[in-house]
Enzyme design. Structure first.
Site, PDB file in Angstrom:
ATOM      1  N   PHE A 196      29.732   8.762  58.227  1.00  0.00           N
ATOM      2  CA  PHE A 196      31.093   8.236  58.046  1.00  0.00           C
ATOM      3  C   PHE A 196      32.143   9.358  57.953  1.00  0.00           C
ATOM      4  O   PHE A 196      33.002   9.502  58.834  1.00  0.00           O
ATOM      5  CB  PHE A 196      31.083   7.340  56.793  1.00  0.00           C
ATOM      6  CG  PHE A 196      32.430   7.016  56.218  1.00  0.00           C
ATOM      7  CD1 PHE A 196      33.477   6.583  57.022  1.00  0.00           C
ATOM      8  CD2 PHE A 196      32.647   7.121  54.844  1.00  0.00           C
ATOM      9  CE1 PHE A 196      34.726   6.270  56.468  1.00  0.00           C
ATOM     10  CE2 PHE A 196      33.878   6.813  54.282  1.00  0.00           C
ATOM     11  CZ  PHE A 196      34.928   6.391  55.096  1.00  0.00           C
ATOM     12  N   ASN A 226      36.170   7.992  46.039  1.00  0.00           N
ATOM     13  CA  ASN A 226      35.677   7.044  47.062  1.00  0.00           C
ATOM     14  C   ASN A 226      36.550   7.042  48.315  1.00  0.00           C
ATOM     15  O   ASN A 226      37.757   6.842  48.225  1.00  0.00           O
ATOM     16  CB  ASN A 226      35.682   5.618  46.511  1.00  0.00           C
ATOM     17  CG  ASN A 226      34.542   5.370  45.553  1.00  0.00           C
ATOM     18  OD1 ASN A 226      34.464   6.002  44.507  1.00  0.00           O
ATOM     19  ND2 ASN A 226      33.644   4.470  45.905  1.00  0.00           N
ATOM     20  N   ASP A 278      22.797  16.910  62.880  1.00  0.00           N
ATOM     21  CA  ASP A 278      22.535  15.665  62.149  1.00  0.00           C
ATOM     22  C   ASP A 278      21.124  15.188  62.489  1.00  0.00           C
ATOM     23  O   ASP A 278      20.687  15.297  63.634  1.00  0.00           O
ATOM     24  CB  ASP A 278      23.573  14.608  62.557  1.00  0.00           C
ATOM     25  CG  ASP A 278      23.679  13.479  61.553  1.00  0.00           C
ATOM     26  OD1 ASP A 278      24.765  13.277  61.004  1.00  0.00           O
ATOM     27  OD2 ASP A 278      22.671  12.773  61.318  1.00  0.00           O
ATOM     28  N   THR A 301      31.064  15.063  45.376  1.00  0.00           N
ATOM     29  CA  THR A 301      31.615  13.780  44.949  1.00  0.00           C
ATOM     30  C   THR A 301      32.116  13.827  43.511  1.00  0.00           C
ATOM     31  O   THR A 301      31.635  14.631  42.706  1.00  0.00           O
ATOM     32  CB  THR A 301      30.508  12.704  45.084  1.00  0.00           C
ATOM     33  OG1 THR A 301      30.925  11.521  44.413  1.00  0.00           O
ATOM     34  CG2 THR A 301      29.197  13.151  44.451  1.00  0.00           C
ATOM     35  N   ASP A 302      33.030  12.913  43.183  1.00  0.00           N
ATOM     36  CA  ASP A 302      33.493  12.814  41.794  1.00  0.00           C
ATOM     37  C   ASP A 302      32.417  12.234  40.873  1.00  0.00           C
ATOM     38  O   ASP A 302      32.522  12.329  39.650  1.00  0.00           O
ATOM     39  CB  ASP A 302      34.780  11.964  41.708  1.00  0.00           C
ATOM     40  CG  ASP A 302      34.632  10.539  42.232  1.00  0.00           C
ATOM     41  OD1 ASP A 302      33.546  10.179  42.719  1.00  0.00           O
ATOM     42  OD2 ASP A 302      35.620   9.785  42.155  1.00  0.00           O
ATOM     43  N   GLU A 303      31.372  11.627  41.480  1.00  0.00           N
ATOM     44  CA  GLU A 303      30.349  10.965  40.642  1.00  0.00           C
ATOM     45  C   GLU A 303      29.592  11.951  39.773  1.00  0.00           C
ATOM     46  O   GLU A 303      28.951  11.549  38.798  1.00  0.00           O
ATOM     47  CB  GLU A 303      29.354  10.196  41.522  1.00  0.00           C
ATOM     48  CG  GLU A 303      30.030   9.146  42.355  1.00  0.00           C
ATOM     49  CD  GLU A 303      29.131   7.991  42.778  1.00  0.00           C
ATOM     50  OE1 GLU A 303      27.978   7.914  42.322  1.00  0.00           O
ATOM     51  OE2 GLU A 303      29.615   7.162  43.560  1.00  0.00           O
ATOM     52  N   PRO A 332      29.024 -10.230  47.396  1.00  0.00           N
ATOM     53  CA  PRO A 332      28.346  -9.964  46.118  1.00  0.00           C
ATOM     54  C   PRO A 332      29.061  -8.920  45.251  1.00  0.00           C
ATOM     55  O   PRO A 332      29.039  -7.724  45.536  1.00  0.00           O
ATOM     56  CB  PRO A 332      26.986  -9.410  46.575  1.00  0.00           C
ATOM     57  CG  PRO A 332      27.263  -8.797  47.912  1.00  0.00           C
ATOM     58  CD  PRO A 332      28.417  -9.497  48.516  1.00  0.00           C
ATOM     59  N   THR A 352      19.668   9.789  60.598  1.00  0.00           N
ATOM     60  CA  THR A 352      18.989   8.806  59.748  1.00  0.00           C
ATOM     61  C   THR A 352      19.657   7.465  60.010  1.00  0.00           C
ATOM     62  O   THR A 352      20.546   7.365  60.872  1.00  0.00           O
ATOM     63  CB  THR A 352      19.163   9.166  58.258  1.00  0.00           C
ATOM     64  OG1 THR A 352      20.545   8.992  57.900  1.00  0.00           O
ATOM     65  CG2 THR A 352      18.721  10.598  57.961  1.00  0.00           C
ATOM     66  N   TYR A 357      21.445   9.464  42.788  1.00  0.00           N
ATOM     67  CA  TYR A 357      22.337  10.052  43.796  1.00  0.00           C
ATOM     68  C   TYR A 357      23.235  11.119  43.170  1.00  0.00           C
ATOM     69  O   TYR A 357      23.286  12.258  43.634  1.00  0.00           O
ATOM     70  CB  TYR A 357      23.194   8.962  44.460  1.00  0.00           C
ATOM     71  CG  TYR A 357      24.418   9.513  45.181  1.00  0.00           C
ATOM     72  CD1 TYR A 357      24.279  10.278  46.342  1.00  0.00           C
ATOM     73  CD2 TYR A 357      25.714   9.305  44.680  1.00  0.00           C
ATOM     74  CE1 TYR A 357      25.391  10.804  46.992  1.00  0.00           C
ATOM     75  CE2 TYR A 357      26.821   9.830  45.324  1.00  0.00           C
ATOM     76  CZ  TYR A 357      26.654  10.581  46.478  1.00  0.00           C
ATOM     77  OH  TYR A 357      27.752  11.114  47.112  1.00  0.00           O
ATOM     78  N   SER A 401      21.457  14.195  42.082  1.00  0.00           N
ATOM     79  CA  SER A 401      21.070  15.093  43.182  1.00  0.00           C
ATOM     80  C   SER A 401      22.281  15.862  43.710  1.00  0.00           C
ATOM     81  O   SER A 401      22.184  17.036  44.059  1.00  0.00           O
ATOM     82  CB  SER A 401      20.376  14.311  44.305  1.00  0.00           C
ATOM     83  OG  SER A 401      21.293  13.464  44.975  1.00  0.00           O
ATOM     84  N   LYS A 402      23.443  15.206  43.743  1.00  0.00           N
ATOM     85  CA  LYS A 402      24.661  15.920  44.192  1.00  0.00           C
ATOM     86  C   LYS A 402      25.037  16.966  43.148  1.00  0.00           C
ATOM     87  O   LYS A 402      25.445  18.083  43.487  1.00  0.00           O
ATOM     88  CB  LYS A 402      25.826  14.942  44.421  1.00  0.00           C
ATOM     89  CG  LYS A 402      25.675  14.018  45.610  1.00  0.00           C
ATOM     90  CD  LYS A 402      25.601  14.717  46.952  1.00  0.00           C
ATOM     91  CE  LYS A 402      26.910  15.312  47.414  1.00  0.00           C
ATOM     92  NZ  LYS A 402      26.804  15.831  48.816  1.00  0.00           N
ATOM     93  N   ARG A 434      37.233   2.219  40.903  1.00  0.00           N
ATOM     94  CA  ARG A 434      37.027   3.350  41.806  1.00  0.00           C
ATOM     95  C   ARG A 434      38.402   3.824  42.276  1.00  0.00           C
ATOM     96  O   ARG A 434      39.363   3.059  42.309  1.00  0.00           O
ATOM     97  CB  ARG A 434      36.160   2.935  43.018  1.00  0.00           C
ATOM     98  CG  ARG A 434      34.726   2.528  42.649  1.00  0.00           C
ATOM     99  CD  ARG A 434      33.945   3.709  42.105  1.00  0.00           C
ATOM    100  NE  ARG A 434      32.559   3.422  41.748  1.00  0.00           N
ATOM    101  CZ  ARG A 434      32.143   3.128  40.516  1.00  0.00           C
ATOM    102  NH1 ARG A 434      33.009   3.030  39.521  1.00  0.00           N
ATOM    103  NH2 ARG A 434      30.850   2.947  40.258  1.00  0.00           N
TER     104      ARG A 434
END
Ligand code: NAD
Ligand code: DAU
Length: 359
Positions: A12, A191, A35, A136-138, A217, A38, A162, A165-166, A226
């Site tokens: 993306f 995001n 790449d 990422t901000d996560e 959902p 995947t 996730y 790991s980042k 977010r």
């Protein structure tokens, strides 16, 4: 001419970045896209640049040091923009191992290959080389006080496999900067949304479900927040950091656009009803009755919000796209690219969807 090695360029953000760079620099740069293709990598995202003389694609896995070292040996790489990763939190909850392999070990392979190619015998580095690790901000965890924001100095507190790991991969990059004076930057972004996003993520998933009359959902109470940024604004920040960022520094990227998930879902439905012509077949499926509250994500972070003060003050970055415009542009893109949508939501996607959402 500057040569960029982009990892994960068929995903993306990577594909949006390649489009952004060619639109901005034209024939003045060269891009090599590496790449593994995947489930998340889609060559269709790059159809319009595939024939360029200053673009090439190499199918390779960042976990494979032989393949990656060979690419560095055969090309004089000036900049690495490292996007390649397993990126979906829900998948990391079901299968954490691959996240460690790709995000941690794969990043280590990339760092070692770049260092081996760029380091001089005296420990200095060849002129003009730079590695940008896209993160990422996560990694900062979840905010509870509504007045709080993530700064570059916020301690790491990842909760999902996730984000853990980042966070580990960020730490590795920082350790190479401190130990080997490795020329790198890290960006931690909020995001993203926009064209070419795989419909396992909230916005394209909700658009696809609304158009096909499937349940929409919403996890938990739908009030998780977010901080949404149009993908081209992220690409603009990455370009600024890799070309002008201070060596070794981290930059947070985000546009102060916090929204609850349920508000995003409602905006998508309202926008679809506003845009779709009365006689468009897809319009009859779109309805707020599709909204369905489902079991919450395990370890679900409540709120993310980036303070982008540093990238604004040091590099003059600011977002160009307001959310109201960006979401319309995005929805229109998905409506106009029905074929792309159909291709990515068939086959394996259906199996993933049925397993994940138990339908
Ligand atoms: P994505 O899942 O859409 O794309 C990931 C790409 O990496 C795919 O093309 C995939 O084929 C490739 N890839 C995966 N494993 C690989 C391997 N072993 N070797 C080579 N290529 C491999 O992800 P995205 O949303 O575009 O995210 C890109 C990067 O940006 C990630 O590092 C992610 O952590 C980070 N990020 C994403 C967001 C977001 O909102 N999507 C926000 C901030 C940071
Ligand atoms: O913050 C940056 C991160 O944003 C990136 O690092 C990740 O790669 C990217 O996937 C994204 O992570 P999120 O978990 O925030 O994105 P996702 O689109 O999966 O979910 C956004 C929110 O919507 C989250 O609170 C969970 C919720 N959600 C998601 C899905 C897929 C739902 O309520 N229903 C859904 O079906």
């Amino acid at each position: 001419m500057i040569t960029y090695l982009v990892t994960g360029g068929a995903g993306f953000i990577g594909s949006n970045f390649i489009h952004y760079m060619f639109e901005k620099y034209g024939d003045d740069i060269r891009i090599i896209n590496v790449d593994a293709l995947t489930y998340a990598g889609n060559p269709e995202n790059l159809k319009s640049v595939a024939g360029r003389e200053n673009y090439s694609f190499i199918k390779a896995d960042i976990r494979n040091s032989d393949e990656i070292n060979k690419i560095f040996a055969e090309n004089d790489i000036d900049r690495v923009v490292h996007f390649a990763a397993e990126s979906h939190v829900d998948r990391s909850i079901k299968n954490p191992g691959i996240f460690v392999e790709t995000n941690v070990l794969g990043t280590c392979v990339m760092l070692n290959a770049a260092r081996a190619a760029w380091e001089n015998e005296d420990g200095s580095y060849k002129e003009g080389k730079k590695f940008l690790h896209v993160s990422t901000d996560e990694v900062y965890g979840s905010l509870s006080d509504p007045k709080d924001y993530f700064y570059e100095t916020t301690p790491y507190s990842p909760h999902s496999p996730y984000s853990a790991s980042k966070a580990s991969s960020d730490m590795l990059v920082k350790s190479y900067v401190d130990t080997y004076h490795f020329p790198a930057n890290i960006t931690n972004c909020s995001n993203n949304y926009g064209p070419y996003q795989f419909p396992e993520k909230l916005i394209p998933l909700m658009i696809n479900n609304a158009l096909t009359g499937k349940k929409m959902p919403v996890y938990g109470d739908g009030k998780n927040v977010r901080d949404w940024l149009y993908v081209a604004d992220h690409c603009k920040g990455i370009d600024m950091v890799i070309n002008k960022g201070r060596m070794g520094e981290t930059y947070n990227i985000g546009g102060h656009n916090e929204k609850q998930n349920i508000d995003i879902v409602n905006i998508i439905i309202d926008t679809l009803l506003e845009i779709l012509p009365e006689d468009d077949e897809r319009r009859k499926n779109v309805s707020k009755e599709l909204i369905t509250y489902v079991e919450d994500r395990k370890g679900h972070d409540r709120r993310y919000a980036i303070a982008p003060d540093k990238i604004k003050s040091e590099l003059g970055w600011e977002p160009d796209t307001k959310f109201e415009d960006g979401i319309k542009k995005t929805i229109k893109w998905y409506l106009e690219n029905e074929e792309w949508f159909k291709n990515v939501t068939s086959g394996d996607y259906l199996k993933y969807y049925e397993k994940m959402y138990k339908v």
